[in-house]
Design a protein around this motif. Structure first.
Motif, PDB file in Angstrom:
ATOM      1  N   LEU A  64       9.618-124.636 -32.212  1.00 36.19           N
ATOM      2  CA  LEU A  64       8.228-124.287 -32.056  1.00 36.19           C
ATOM      3  C   LEU A  64       7.902-125.294 -33.021  1.00 36.19           C
ATOM      4  CD1 LEU A  64       6.358-121.781 -31.016  1.00 36.19           C
ATOM      5  CD2 LEU A  64       6.905-121.663 -33.899  1.00 36.19           C
ATOM      6  N   LEU A  65       7.898-125.775 -33.695  1.00 36.88           N
ATOM      7  CA  LEU A  65       7.321-126.897 -34.627  1.00 36.88           C
ATOM      8  C   LEU A  65       6.882-128.195 -33.746  1.00 36.88           C
ATOM      9  CD1 LEU A  65       6.881-125.703 -37.711  1.00 36.88           C
ATOM     10  CD2 LEU A  65       5.452-125.074 -35.895  1.00 36.88           C
ATOM     11  N   ASP A  66       7.954-128.624 -32.379  1.00 37.21           N
ATOM     12  CA  ASP A  66       8.056-130.027 -32.401  1.00 37.21           C
ATOM     13  C   ASP A  66       7.464-130.915 -32.015  1.00 37.21           C
ATOM     14  OD1 ASP A  66      11.412-129.738 -32.838  1.00 37.21           O
ATOM     15  OD2 ASP A  66      11.522-129.073 -30.656  1.00 37.21           O
ATOM     16  N   ARG A  67       5.983-130.233 -31.809  1.00 36.40           N
ATOM     17  CA  ARG A  67       4.933-130.542 -31.431  1.00 36.40           C
ATOM     18  C   ARG A  67       4.158-131.411 -32.272  1.00 36.40           C
ATOM     19  NH1 ARG A  67      -0.097-127.101 -30.408  1.00 36.40           N
ATOM     20  NH2 ARG A  67       0.839-125.373 -30.986  1.00 36.40           N
ATOM     21  N   PHE A  68       4.687-130.545 -33.536  1.00 38.51           N
ATOM     22  CA  PHE A  68       4.142-131.847 -34.832  1.00 38.51           C
ATOM     23  C   PHE A  68       4.919-132.343 -35.347  1.00 38.51           C
ATOM     24  CE2 PHE A  68       1.941-127.336 -34.204  1.00 38.51           C
ATOM     25  CZ  PHE A  68       1.124-127.622 -33.843  1.00 38.51           C
ATOM     26  N   GLU A  69       5.803-132.520 -34.901  1.00 40.44           N
ATOM     27  CA  GLU A  69       7.035-133.800 -35.293  1.00 40.44           C
ATOM     28  C   GLU A  69       6.143-134.942 -35.627  1.00 40.44           C
ATOM     29  OE1 GLU A  69      10.032-134.684 -37.284  1.00 40.44           O
ATOM     30  OE2 GLU A  69       9.985-132.897 -37.128  1.00 40.44           O
ATOM     31  N   ASP A  70       5.610-135.376 -35.493  1.00 39.80           N
ATOM     32  CA  ASP A  70       5.066-136.814 -35.312  1.00 39.80           C
ATOM     33  C   ASP A  70       4.154-137.438 -36.615  1.00 39.80           C
ATOM     34  OD1 ASP A  70       2.779-136.217 -34.048  1.00 39.80           O
ATOM     35  OD2 ASP A  70       2.457-137.490 -32.677  1.00 39.80           O
ATOM     36  N   ARG A 101       6.810-118.248 -52.906  1.00 39.74           N
ATOM     37  CA  ARG A 101       5.109-119.431 -52.612  1.00 39.74           C
ATOM     38  C   ARG A 101       4.654-118.641 -51.840  1.00 39.74           C
ATOM     39  NH1 ARG A 101       3.469-121.455 -49.119  1.00 39.74           N
ATOM     40  NH2 ARG A 101       5.005-120.138 -47.463  1.00 39.74           N
ATOM     41  N   MET A 102       4.975-117.998 -51.301  1.00 38.44           N
ATOM     42  CA  MET A 102       4.259-117.229 -49.882  1.00 38.44           C
ATOM     43  C   MET A 102       3.406-116.103 -50.573  1.00 38.44           C
ATOM     44  SD  MET A 102       2.442-116.838 -47.647  1.00 38.44           S
ATOM     45  CE  MET A 102       1.395-116.021 -46.280  1.00 38.44           C
ATOM     46  N   ALA A 103       3.949-115.444 -51.846  1.00 33.77           N
ATOM     47  CA  ALA A 103       3.246-114.188 -52.619  1.00 33.77           C
ATOM     48  C   ALA A 103       1.734-114.465 -53.450  1.00 33.77           C
ATOM     49  CB  ALA A 103       4.055-113.271 -53.281  1.00 33.77           C
ATOM     50  N   ALA A 104       2.352-115.244 -53.731  1.00 36.52           N
ATOM     51  CA  ALA A 104       1.008-116.382 -54.855  1.00 36.52           C
ATOM     52  C   ALA A 104       0.569-117.095 -54.000  1.00 36.52           C
ATOM     53  CB  ALA A 104       2.736-117.912 -55.891  1.00 36.52           C
ATOM     54  N   PHE A 105       0.658-117.491 -52.703  1.00 30.80           N
ATOM     55  CA  PHE A 105      -0.783-118.201 -52.364  1.00 30.80           C
ATOM     56  C   PHE A 105      -0.981-117.049 -51.884  1.00 30.80           C
ATOM     57  CE2 PHE A 105      -2.111-118.250 -47.758  1.00 30.80           C
ATOM     58  CZ  PHE A 105      -2.707-119.186 -47.835  1.00 30.80           C
ATOM     59  N   GLY A 145      -9.034-132.863 -40.337  1.00 31.54           N
ATOM     60  CA  GLY A 145      -9.165-131.878 -40.604  1.00 31.54           C
ATOM     61  C   GLY A 145      -7.849-131.022 -41.048  1.00 31.54           C
ATOM     62  N   ALA A 146      -6.358-131.730 -39.992  1.00 32.15           N
ATOM     63  CA  ALA A 146      -5.402-131.372 -40.445  1.00 32.15           C
ATOM     64  C   ALA A 146      -5.395-131.035 -42.162  1.00 32.15           C
ATOM     65  CB  ALA A 146      -4.216-132.015 -40.108  1.00 32.15           C
ATOM     66  N   VAL A 147      -4.688-130.419 -42.531  1.00 34.14           N
ATOM     67  CA  VAL A 147      -3.869-129.615 -43.834  1.00 34.14           C
ATOM     68  C   VAL A 147      -1.732-129.570 -43.908  1.00 34.14           C
ATOM     69  CG1 VAL A 147      -6.004-129.122 -44.496  1.00 34.14           C
ATOM     70  CG2 VAL A 147      -4.354-127.406 -44.016  1.00 34.14           C
ATOM     71  N   LYS A 148      -1.650-129.574 -44.427  1.00 37.45           N
ATOM     72  CA  LYS A 148      -0.436-129.464 -44.711  1.00 37.45           C
ATOM     73  C   LYS A 148       0.401-127.556 -44.556  1.00 37.45           C
ATOM     74  CE  LYS A 148       2.843-129.489 -48.043  1.00 37.45           C
ATOM     75  NZ  LYS A 148       3.211-130.008 -49.465  1.00 37.45           N
ATOM     76  N   GLY A 149       1.139-127.474 -43.848  1.00 38.00           N
ATOM     77  CA  GLY A 149       1.423-126.150 -42.784  1.00 38.00           C
ATOM     78  C   GLY A 149       1.962-125.638 -43.664  1.00 38.00           C
ATOM     79  N   ARG A 150       2.156-124.375 -43.407  1.00 41.22           N
ATOM     80  CA  ARG A 150       3.606-123.567 -43.941  1.00 41.22           C
ATOM     81  C   ARG A 150       4.098-122.556 -43.098  1.00 41.22           C
ATOM     82  NH1 ARG A 150       5.454-125.816 -49.215  1.00 41.22           N
ATOM     83  NH2 ARG A 150       7.311-124.754 -48.632  1.00 41.22           N
TER      84      ARG A 150
END
Length: 207
Positions: A159-165, A114-118, A175-180
């Motif tokens: 690390l990503l707990d702050r984005f859980e909600d 997936r990352m290589a395709a991106f 402006g938020a998009v789904k991050g990977r």
């Protein structure tokens, strides 16, 4: 009543074996994102036949990963039973370690592809430059004890707990998009092998 699933934690090799299939990994990712979905919706999203999607959904259900959601008229959707999954193996069970390793290898293969395709598609989509600082591929070499490396693994896990909600679209800022995030952490295999060899008694000692 809102569905508030618990965290899944298991080292059962049979449970991990049930997830260790490329399509079932994709199904669980879709379930996590959609909240719930019917076999028809999963089939359309993943370009599968409804029969094949239904087959894999039933396997995931029998292993405890998903369950039936509330019916929607004649539709019978599925939903994840857990908000996250911790499938760390039992260190005293070789079969648990083997199944966890196989599952982890499948996830790494999928995410690496997936990352290589991106990255190959990125030049056509990052021309404004706004998102370029948000893209990174990094590697690092460091020396640490097993305990210290486990601490790093825990820090990465939280690390990503702050984005859980923000799983709820109402909580996402403009402006938020789904991050990977794709990260790996492991002791060097050659050093593990060398350490095991060094700890074995020598056969050339004097009697």
């Amino acid at each position: 009543m809102a569905h508030d699933p618990p965290q899944m934690q298991t080292s059962d090799p049979a449970v991990m074996r049930a997830l260790a299939h490329p399509l079932r990994i994709e199904i669980m990712e879709a379930m996590d994102e959609l909240g719930e979905a019917t076999a028809s919706e999963i089939a359309e999203r993943l370009d599968q036949s409804v029969a094949n999607a239904s087959f894999h959904l039933r396997l995931l259900a029998s292993a405890g990963f998903i369950e039936r959601a509330e019916p929607r008229g004649r539709e019978k959707p599925w939903r994840s039973k857990h908000r996250g999954r911790n499938l760390r193996p039992d260190p005293d069970d070789p079969s648990s370690i083997a199944e966890s390793s196989e599952l982890g290898a499948l996830v790494v293969q999928r995410e690496a592809a997936r990352m290589a395709a991106f990255l190959r598609a990125a030049p056509a989509h990052l021309r404004s430059g706004e998102w370029i600082p948000a893209v990174t591929v990094s590697t690092a070499t460091f020396w640490a004890t097993a305990e210290e490396m486990a601490e790093v693994a825990q820090e990465l896990a939280t690390l990503l707990d702050r984005f859980e909600d923000r799983r709820d679209p109402a909580n996402r800022p403009e402006g938020a998009v789904k991050g990977r995030l794709f990260s790996t952490l492991n002791p060097d295999l050659d050093e593990l092998i060398q350490g095991a060899d060094d700890s074995e008694p020598s056969d050339d000692g004097a009697s």
